[in-house]
Write an enzyme that holds these catalytic residues in place. Structure first.
Site, PDB file in Angstrom:
ATOM      1  N   TYR A 259     -41.693  24.738  37.862  1.00 53.87           N
ATOM      2  CA  TYR A 259     -41.604  25.960  37.045  1.00 53.87           C
ATOM      3  C   TYR A 259     -41.303  25.622  35.590  1.00 53.87           C
ATOM      4  O   TYR A 259     -41.941  26.131  34.661  1.00 53.87           O
ATOM      5  CB  TYR A 259     -40.518  26.849  37.637  1.00 53.87           C
ATOM      6  CG  TYR A 259     -40.355  28.201  37.018  1.00 53.87           C
ATOM      7  CD1 TYR A 259     -41.259  29.231  37.258  1.00 53.87           C
ATOM      8  CD2 TYR A 259     -39.245  28.480  36.211  1.00 53.87           C
ATOM      9  CE1 TYR A 259     -41.079  30.499  36.705  1.00 53.87           C
ATOM     10  CE2 TYR A 259     -39.057  29.735  35.661  1.00 53.87           C
ATOM     11  CZ  TYR A 259     -39.976  30.736  35.909  1.00 53.87           C
ATOM     12  OH  TYR A 259     -39.791  31.986  35.353  1.00 53.87           O
TER      13      TYR A 259
ATOM     14  N   LYS B 276     -43.660  26.321  32.353  1.00 51.09           N
ATOM     15  CA  LYS B 276     -43.174  27.236  31.326  1.00 51.09           C
ATOM     16  C   LYS B 276     -43.101  26.576  29.954  1.00 51.09           C
ATOM     17  O   LYS B 276     -43.373  27.223  28.930  1.00 51.09           O
ATOM     18  CB  LYS B 276     -41.800  27.794  31.732  1.00 51.09           C
ATOM     19  CG  LYS B 276     -41.849  28.791  32.872  1.00 51.09           C
ATOM     20  CD  LYS B 276     -42.775  29.957  32.566  1.00 51.09           C
ATOM     21  CE  LYS B 276     -42.620  31.107  33.523  1.00 51.09           C
ATOM     22  NZ  LYS B 276     -43.572  32.215  33.245  1.00 51.09           N
TER      23      LYS B 276
END
Length: 294
Positions: free
Chosen positions: A156, A160
């Protein structure tokens, strides 16, 4: 204070069947935008119906942002029927949290595919319409997990932070066409946050308190190349900075480590305008006469 009015604007919000995306879509519609509510399931239909029931204009499109052809078809249909696309909010996302030692690379790819490639697919699909009309607003949804790291979120966080790099370059390339590109780093109580924080803290992180940040980033007076953080009614800006650093006449790893405190000194740190500004800074410290960028 000038009221932001999005009448005549067309917005696409991905992952808008619930949570943050739903709040973004509802606020954009309340400010006059026609909204494309994108998600995988029936939540998209429900949010579009909610907007229409409140007197707004919306359509639901169920497709995955990982399907480039489906995304292109969504954008093409919007341009044909509504004549333009002004706003893209890349909000769709998934979590597959595990420590890196236990993380399956298939889950790493899945998260990168949705967050990074999904945003790239959507941004690519709207890019030419926005360039042609010389107006566009794109919001990437980044995260403090990417900016600063979080245990168990290697996939993640990587996706991001990659969105920050995508935003930085698209903002530079889109500037001459009136396209402004920014990142939003939200903190909000959504299904992805359940079980992570105590309930009283989750209750304070109302997703509706993040959506005003989206409106600011898509307004006519929006900035570009901002990383706007938002949560619980608070808003901050994050920056990727460069310290003044050091120049070593005799570069060795030992000398570099010996100078680490000076290297890390944040007094006079800067926010480079482009990636080339690092090279300009380093060449100047090496004694070369380097002109400023045009």
């Amino acid at each position: 204070m000038h009221m932001i009015d999005l009448a005549g604007r067309v917005a696409i919000v991905t992952g808008a069947g619930g949570g943050l995306g739903r709040q973004h879509a509802l606020l954009l519609a309340r400010r006059g935008a026609r909204v494309v509510v994108n998600d995988l399931g029936a939540g998209a239909d429900a949010v579009a119906a909610e907007i229409v029931a409140a007197g707004g204009q919306a359509r639901a499109v169920q497709c995955s942002v990982t399907d480039a052809d489906a995304v292109q078809a969504m954008v093409d249909g919007v341009v044909v029927d509504w004549g333009r696309v002004d706003i893209l909010v890349n909000n769709a996302g998934i979590l597959r949290d595990k420590s890196f030692a236990k993380l399956d690379l298939a889950d790493f790819r899945a998260v990168v595919d949705v967050h990074l490639m999904g945003a790239a697919h959507c941004s690519k699909a709207v890019w030419e319409p926005m360039r042609a009309q010389r107006h566009g607003r794109i919001v990437m949804t980044t995260s403090s997990s990417g900016l600063y790291g979080n245990f168990g979120q290697a996939n993640y966080g990587a996706a991001k932070m990659a969105l920050v790099g995508l935003m930085q370059t698209l903002a530079l390339e889109g500037e001459r066409y009136g396209i402004r590109v920014n990142c939003l780093a939200p903190t909000a109580y959504t299904r992805m946050m359940e079980g992570i924080l105590p309930q009283d803290q989750l209750d304070a992180l109302d997703p509706a308190l993040v959506s005003p940040a989206v409106l600011a980033l898509v307004a006519d007076a929006a900035p570009t190349r901002a990383i706007l953080c938002a949560g619980a009614g608070s808003y901050e800006l994050a920056h990727v900075t460069l310290t003044q650093g050091v120049h070593l006449a005799d570069p060795t790893p030992e000398a570099l480590l010996a100078q680490w405190d000076a290297l890390a000194d944040r007094d006079g740190e800067m926010v480079p305008g482009t990636g080339f500004d690092q090279a300009r800074h380093e060449l100047r410290k090496a004694g070369l006469a380097i002109p400023d960028a045009d």
